[in-house]
Design an enzyme around this catalytic site. Sequence first.
Site, PDB file in Angstrom:
ATOM      1  N   HIS A   1      37.195 -20.556 -25.250  1.00 51.55           N
ATOM      2  CA  HIS A   1      36.313 -19.688 -24.520  1.00 51.55           C
ATOM      3  C   HIS A   1      36.388 -20.210 -23.072  1.00 51.55           C
ATOM      4  CE1 HIS A   1      32.937 -21.630 -26.444  1.00 51.55           C
ATOM      5  NE2 HIS A   1      33.159 -20.624 -27.336  1.00 51.55           N
TER       6      HIS A   1
ATOM      7  N   HIS B   1      24.150 -24.892 -37.373  1.00 48.47           N
ATOM      8  CA  HIS B   1      24.592 -24.145 -36.203  1.00 48.47           C
ATOM      9  C   HIS B   1      25.552 -22.963 -36.860  1.00 48.47           C
ATOM     10  CE1 HIS B   1      25.603 -22.979 -32.345  1.00 48.47           C
ATOM     11  NE2 HIS B   1      26.562 -23.698 -32.082  1.00 48.47           N
TER      12      HIS B   1
ATOM     13  N   GLU C   1      27.239 -20.774 -34.779  1.00 43.52           N
ATOM     14  CA  GLU C   1      28.596 -20.359 -33.730  1.00 43.52           C
ATOM     15  C   GLU C   1      29.733 -20.384 -34.854  1.00 43.52           C
ATOM     16  OE1 GLU C   1      28.928 -22.149 -30.178  1.00 43.52           O
ATOM     17  OE2 GLU C   1      30.593 -20.785 -29.360  1.00 43.52           O
TER      18      GLU C   1
ATOM     19  N   ASP D   1      32.771 -21.531 -34.859  1.00 46.25           N
ATOM     20  CA  ASP D   1      33.623 -22.684 -35.374  1.00 46.25           C
ATOM     21  C   ASP D   1      32.870 -23.451 -36.407  1.00 46.25           C
ATOM     22  OD1 ASP D   1      31.726 -23.008 -33.205  1.00 46.25           O
ATOM     23  OD2 ASP D   1      32.802 -24.652 -32.411  1.00 46.25           O
TER      24      ASP D   1
ATOM     25  N   HIS E   1      23.125 -25.856 -28.584  1.00 46.50           N
ATOM     26  CA  HIS E   1      23.082 -24.919 -27.294  1.00 46.50           C
ATOM     27  C   HIS E   1      22.908 -23.484 -27.750  1.00 46.50           C
ATOM     28  CE1 HIS E   1      27.631 -23.459 -27.651  1.00 46.50           C
ATOM     29  NE2 HIS E   1      27.204 -24.093 -28.616  1.00 46.50           N
TER      30      HIS E   1
ATOM     31  N   ASP F   1      26.404 -29.535 -32.356  1.00 47.27           N
ATOM     32  CA  ASP F   1      27.529 -29.676 -31.519  1.00 47.27           C
ATOM     33  C   ASP F   1      26.841 -31.034 -30.424  1.00 47.27           C
ATOM     34  OD1 ASP F   1      28.886 -27.680 -31.594  1.00 47.27           O
ATOM     35  OD2 ASP F   1      27.942 -25.988 -30.549  1.00 47.27           O
TER      36      ASP F   1
ATOM     37  N   TYR G   1      32.926 -32.420 -22.421  1.00 47.63           N
ATOM     38  CA  TYR G   1      31.904 -31.485 -23.302  1.00 47.63           C
ATOM     39  C   TYR G   1      30.844 -31.245 -23.008  1.00 47.63           C
ATOM     40  CZ  TYR G   1      30.454 -30.316 -28.008  1.00 47.63           C
ATOM     41  OH  TYR G   1      30.000 -29.837 -29.342  1.00 47.63           O
TER      42      TYR G   1
ATOM     43  N   HIS H   1      31.935 -31.944 -33.643  1.00 48.73           N
ATOM     44  CA  HIS H   1      33.295 -31.989 -33.204  1.00 48.73           C
ATOM     45  C   HIS H   1      33.462 -33.578 -32.835  1.00 48.73           C
ATOM     46  CE1 HIS H   1      33.765 -27.595 -32.354  1.00 48.73           C
ATOM     47  NE2 HIS H   1      32.254 -27.579 -31.937  1.00 48.73           N
TER      48      HIS H   1
END
Length: 396
Positions: free
Chosen positions: A24, A78, A80, A82, A145, A164, A192, A225
Amino acid sequence: MYTIEIADKLFWVGAVDWSIRDFHGYSTEKGTTYNSYLLRDEKNVLFDTVKKPFTQDLLHNIRRVMDPEQIDYIVVNHVEMDHSGALPDIIHTCKPEKIFCSLNGKKAMIAHFHNEDWPFEVVKTGDSLSVGKRTIQFLETRMLHWPDSMFSYIPEDKILISSDAFGQHWATSERFADEVDEPELFRHAAKYYANILLLFSTHVQKLLATVGEMGLEFDMICPDHGLIWRGDSQKIIAAYDSWSRQEPKQKALIIYESMWESTEKMAKAVAFGLLKQDVKVKMLDLKLNHRSDIMTEVLDARALLFGSATLNNGMLPNVADFMMYLRGLAPANKIGAAFGSYGWSGEAVKLMNERMQEMKIDVVDEGLRVRYVPTHEDLGKCVELGAKMGKAMKQK
Ligand code: FEO
C-alpha cells in the site's frame, strides 16, 4: 521456506513473500516475510498467522512440527490482513480452544471476519497465561501501529514476539539478523520505521520507557516481518529510540520534479548554496526516487526543500503525491522552503508552502519562482536560498 526451531520449542512457521513489490504505497523491492511462531509446551500456541495466499505455506510448516489440531491457543497480536488473512482457515483447521487478543483485537477481528462465535479471550497489559513450563505475558501497544496491536513476552526465555515493531520488509532465506549484512538490515529497518511507525513516534517513546520501567530483558525479539533479532538487541532498540526522537542531522533534501529542466537547474543551484554552508545534501528527483525511499531519507533530515514546476495551476503530480504521503507520516523538527519555474500562473510554490505549513514544517523563506528558464541572476538567487537554508539549519 521450511520451518526452523529458533529457540527451545519455539518454531518459525511463517511464509516468505519474494514477489511483493508494493505494500500500500511502500515499495517492497526486496519482498517481505509474514512471520508466525509456534510454541510447543503443555499448551501449544500459535502466534499470529500469515497473509491469506500463504495459508498453505503456514499449514505445511505447522505440520512439520505437529498436527495442526494439536494447537490449543492462537495469540493474535495484530489483526492487519498480512497477519490474519489466513486466520479463518487456520481456525477451521486447528479448532483452537482459545484465541487471545486485545479488546480492540477482538473488535477488529469481528469487523474483518464477521464471526462473533470464535473463542475469544480478551487480554490486557499485565495479564499472563501459563502454558506449561512457560508463561506468556501480554503488553498492549495501541497504535503501534493499529489500535489492536500488542506484544507477547515469554519471560522464562526472555523472548519478545513484537508484532510489526522492529520488523523489516526483506525476503531472505536467513531467519536471524546476525546472518545477513548489517548495513542493509538497518537500511530496511529504517525504511520500515520511516514509512510505518514515524507517525506514532510519541507512542514508541512511551513504549520504550514502559519496557525500561518493567525491566524487561530480551534475548530474542521476534517481529512479524523480516529477520529475528537474537543476542544483543540493544542496537535495534537504540535505533528505535533515535528514530522516534526525530532528532535531525545536518542534512538537507532537495525533493523535486522538473518539466523542462528549469526547476532542475534551480535545484542544482540551491544544492550548491547548501554545500557552501557545509551541510550534507541529497538531490531526490521524484521521477527517479520512490516516495517510500525518500521517506527513509526524511527520517534524519533537518531541511526539506521542495521544487516543482507549475502544471495546470498546481504542482506536478509526483510532488503532490509525495507531500500528501509525507503529511500522513507527520515528520517533526523540520525546516523547509520551496522553489520552481512557471510559465504564466505559477501557483506551485504557494501551494508547496501551504502544504508545509499544514505539516508544521517551519518555512524559513517565502520561496523562489522563476519564469520559464532561469537566468544566471536567477540561479544566483537559488544559491542564496540554499545558503539561507544552510544557515537556518545550524541556528535551529
Ligand atoms: Fe504487518 Fe500492520 O501489519
